[in-house]
Design a protein around this motif. Structure first.
Motif, short mmCIF file in Angstrom:
data_model
loop_
_atom_site.label_atom_id
_atom_site.label_comp_id
_atom_site.label_asym_id
_atom_site.label_seq_id
_atom_site.Cartn_x
_atom_site.Cartn_y
_atom_site.Cartn_z
N GLY A 170 -11.80 -6.40 -14.36
CA GLY A 170 -11.58 -6.24 -15.79
C GLY A 170 -10.47 -5.29 -16.16
N ILE A 171 -9.73 -4.78 -15.17
CA ILE A 171 -8.61 -3.87 -15.47
C ILE A 171 -7.51 -4.63 -16.20
N ILE A 172 -7.28 -5.87 -15.79
CA ILE A 172 -6.36 -6.75 -16.51
C ILE A 172 -7.15 -7.97 -16.97
N SER A 173 -6.62 -8.67 -17.94
CA SER A 173 -7.41 -9.75 -18.55
C SER A 173 -7.01 -11.15 -18.12
N ALA A 174 -5.89 -11.29 -17.40
CA ALA A 174 -5.44 -12.63 -16.99
C ALA A 174 -4.66 -12.53 -15.68
N PRO A 175 -4.70 -13.58 -14.86
CA PRO A 175 -4.00 -13.53 -13.56
C PRO A 175 -2.50 -13.31 -13.66
N ASP A 176 -1.86 -13.79 -14.75
CA ASP A 176 -0.41 -13.63 -14.85
C ASP A 176 0.00 -12.17 -15.11
N GLN A 177 -1.00 -11.29 -15.31
CA GLN A 177 -0.71 -9.87 -15.46
C GLN A 177 -0.76 -9.11 -14.14
N ASN A 196 -16.06 -0.81 -15.97
CA ASN A 196 -16.28 -2.11 -16.60
C ASN A 196 -16.08 -3.26 -15.63
N VAL A 197 -16.50 -3.05 -14.38
CA VAL A 197 -16.38 -4.10 -13.38
C VAL A 197 -17.32 -5.24 -13.74
N THR A 198 -16.80 -6.43 -13.73
CA THR A 198 -17.61 -7.61 -14.02
C THR A 198 -17.60 -8.52 -12.81
N GLU A 199 -18.77 -9.03 -12.47
CA GLU A 199 -18.84 -9.91 -11.32
C GLU A 199 -18.31 -11.29 -11.70
N SER A 200 -17.43 -11.81 -10.90
CA SER A 200 -16.81 -13.09 -11.18
C SER A 200 -17.68 -14.21 -10.64
N VAL A 201 -18.11 -15.08 -11.52
CA VAL A 201 -18.94 -16.21 -11.10
C VAL A 201 -18.31 -17.49 -11.61
N PRO A 202 -18.57 -18.60 -10.93
CA PRO A 202 -18.03 -19.87 -11.40
C PRO A 202 -18.51 -20.18 -12.80
N PRO A 203 -17.67 -20.80 -13.64
CA PRO A 203 -18.08 -21.12 -14.99
C PRO A 203 -19.23 -22.11 -15.00
N VAL A 204 -20.13 -21.92 -15.96
CA VAL A 204 -21.26 -22.85 -16.10
C VAL A 204 -20.77 -24.08 -16.85
N LEU A 205 -20.90 -25.23 -16.24
CA LEU A 205 -20.41 -26.46 -16.83
C LEU A 205 -21.52 -27.13 -17.63
#
Length: 590
Positions: A310-317, A451-460
């Motif tokens: 959560g330090i940055i909000s998008a991969p292109d950053q 503010n570490v957030t665990e990355s999980v696959p999106p719920v479809l």
């Protein structure tokens, strides 16, 4: 997210990029002021050498989206991205040996004039309009997206950079024409290489050396390059990159106005081909730099991924954030990297503006007003550059608010576009399953941030069956879908409405690919020509007797080549032993 602001020296370095780029435009405006023809302005008088054109081609198609996005792609998905070197090689070979000879020898300026010569006006105009709309939209995103990423990480002024890019590109395009664009691109290519090199050197030093980078990348599964899974739904495999990537980039290089325009600006066909092959070397260099930047970035963040934490909000950053960290005590070098990123933006935008002005002038203005004076043609061309510069900049602002044979050609065009848009929009609405697109493992175990957030696959949510097949197709196959759809539907419609006799097709408009595969048999070669008389000597007769092979079509050379001396005809250089030594065989003049 923590924003690390630029120092004064960063702004100085960045400003120098814009000042020098503008200065090149002023230089060529003064130097070429006596050569007031649209031909000189739009295609450099067709007297360019291969060196600057090669650098220009590389810079134009390696935008800031590439500078920021490719390292991020490697960071998240691994070094399989390097397989694009195969796609690049195929694309350049096909372009230089199949497409370029047809465009160069026909003497056209707009690639879409070929469609009128081969088919008819509606096909030409449809393709031109689609190109104009697509290029304006793409250019707006190319300006806005990297400016936003850099703003969010470095604090670099968003709208200041957007408007500065639009104004500077429009300025030197309008003043200096194609020559200013080419030479400015060459300078910007050097800046891009320097920016990457500083990141590679400093980044590898921070990671403990190059050997340490490779070792950590191996442990993190980032060097598993060759995946021969034929599943077309997988994001990156050997086949999606080498095959799908070839189709994707062939549309960019093979028939793209920006590419072909600079190739036909070369003094001979040999120079044009050399420009493409040296450009391939440049593409490989940028690709290698981007891949190693991604690996170094992974080594640096292996225990604390700034994206999932959560330090940055998008991969292109990722890339800007990495640069600000490793150069935190070295003022000026972050500015050099931002200059590197914006060099890609400037070169892409300038090439787009110049190409848009050219197709509009050649395909619409000249068709309506075929007898314009050279002076008026030049001023109209400059006005078009100004107009499209404003439109592209406006599009960047809008981007911030967006979340028979003839019948066969037109039908194929529309079918191909429809299929491409269908699969792309479907993929946007129904994202592919995580098993096909989820990144490689990323760690946050040593992150200090709370503010570490665990990355999980999106719920479809509930999805139609087509969402897990057609809509989940790898993005690299979108161009292949459009191409195959265009060809297949064109053949079917042509079969229904009636084929065109091969004898009615000018040999200069067709590149006999079958000659490469049937070189051993004259009989089979002739059979594969499908009636097109490649061995009839028609081109020779046209040259000697002045028979216009473009009968019924508005020639793009009406106000140019016909009134120019033979000294300016592409290929008329007795010192060069390439294409111009075969002028009597392969060039058609009036």
């Amino acid at each position: 997210m923590e924003v690390k602001n630029f120092a004064v020296w960063d702004y100085v370095v960045f400003a120098a990029l814009f000042v020098i780029s503008s200065g090149i435009g002023v230089f060529f405006a003064i130097k070429e002021r006596k050569k007031a023809t649209s031909r000189e302005f739009l295609v450099g008088g067709r007297q360019m050498s291969f060196g600057p054109v090669a650098l220009s081609l590389t810079a134009s198609f390696m935008s800031a989206v590439t500078v920021l996005g490719a390292p991020s792609e490697v960071y998240r998905f691994g070094a399989s991205f390097v397989l694009f070197f195969i796609a690049y090689a195929f694309v350049i070979i096909f372009t230089s040996e199949l497409f370029l000879p047809v465009f160069y020898r026909s003497g056209i300026t707009s690639t879409y004039e070929y469609l009128q010569l081969r088919f008819n006006k509606p096909v030409r105009y449809a393709a031109t309009v689609i190109y104009i709309l697509q290029t304006i939209l793409y250019t707006g995103v190319v300006v806005y997206a990297p400016a936003l990423a850099l703003n969010q990480v470095t604090g670099f002024d968003l709208w200041g950079s957007v408007f500065a890019t639009g104004i500077v590109c429009t300025f030197y395009c309008t003043l200096g024409g194609l020559k200013a664009v080419v030479w400015t691109d060459a300078f910007q290519m050097v800046v891009m290489i320097l920016g990457f090199l500083t990141v590679l050197i400093q980044g590898s030093a921070h990671a403990g050396g190059f050997h340490s980078v490779l070792e950590q990348s191996t442990n993190g599964s980032r060097l598993n390059i060759f995946d021969f899974d034929i599943d077309p739904l997988r994001r990156h495999t050997f086949w999606t990159i080498s095959v799908g990537g070839t189709f994707t980039w062939l549309g960019i290089y093979g028939v793209n106005q920006s590419t072909i325009q600079r190739c036909i600006s070369c003094k001979t066909e040999k120079h044009a081909k050399l420009a493409l092959y040296f450009n391939l070397l440049g593409l490989w260099i940028i690709l290698v730099c981007a891949v190693f930047s991604g690996l170094i970035m992974y080594s640096h963040f292996k225990n604390c991924d700034p994206w999932t934490s959560g330090i940055i909000s998008a991969p292109d950053q990722l890339m800007p954030y990495f640069v600000m960290e490793i150069f935190s005590t070295m003022p000026g070098l972050p500015g050099l990297f931002v200059a590197c990123a914006f060099s890609g933006t400037l070169s892409t935008v300038a090439a787009s503006i110049n190409a848009l002005a050219t197709v509009t002038f050649e395909d619409f203005v000249k068709s309506c007003f075929p007898h314009l004076s050279d002076k008026l043609s030049t001023w109209i061309s400059k006005g078009l550059c100004l107009l499209f510069g404003v439109m592209c900049t406006s599009m960047a602002v809008a981007a911030s608010l967006m979340g028979g044979v003839v019948q066969g050609a037109l039908g194929g065009l529309l079918t191909g576009i429809t299929l491409s848009f269908w699969v792309a929009i479907g993929a946007f609405i129904y994202p592919a399953p995580a098993s096909k697109t989820w990144p490689l493992p990323l760690s946050t175990k040593q992150c200090v941030s709370s503010n570490v957030t665990e990355s999980v696959p999106p719920v479809l949510s509930s999805r139609p069956a087509i969402a897990d097949t057609w809509y989940s197709l790898s993005y690299l196959y979108y161009s292949a879908v459009g191409c195959v759809g265009c060809i297949a539907s064109g053949i079917v419609i042509s079969y229904i409405t009636g084929y065109q006799s091969g004898k009615d097709i000018k040999p200069l408009l067709i590149r006999p690919v079958c000659n490469l595969f049937c070189f051993w048999s004259k009989k089979y070669k002739t059979l594969c020509w499908c009636g097109v008389q490649h061995d009839s000597g028609i081109e020779q007769e046209n040259l000697e007797h002045g028979d216009p092979w473009k009968k019924g079509a508005e020639s793009v050379l009406q106000n140019g080549l016909r009134r120019e001396s033979m000294a300016h005809v592409p290929g008329n250089d007795s010192k060069d032993k390439s294409y111009n030594s075969m002028t009597l065989e392969k060039v058609t003049l009036f």
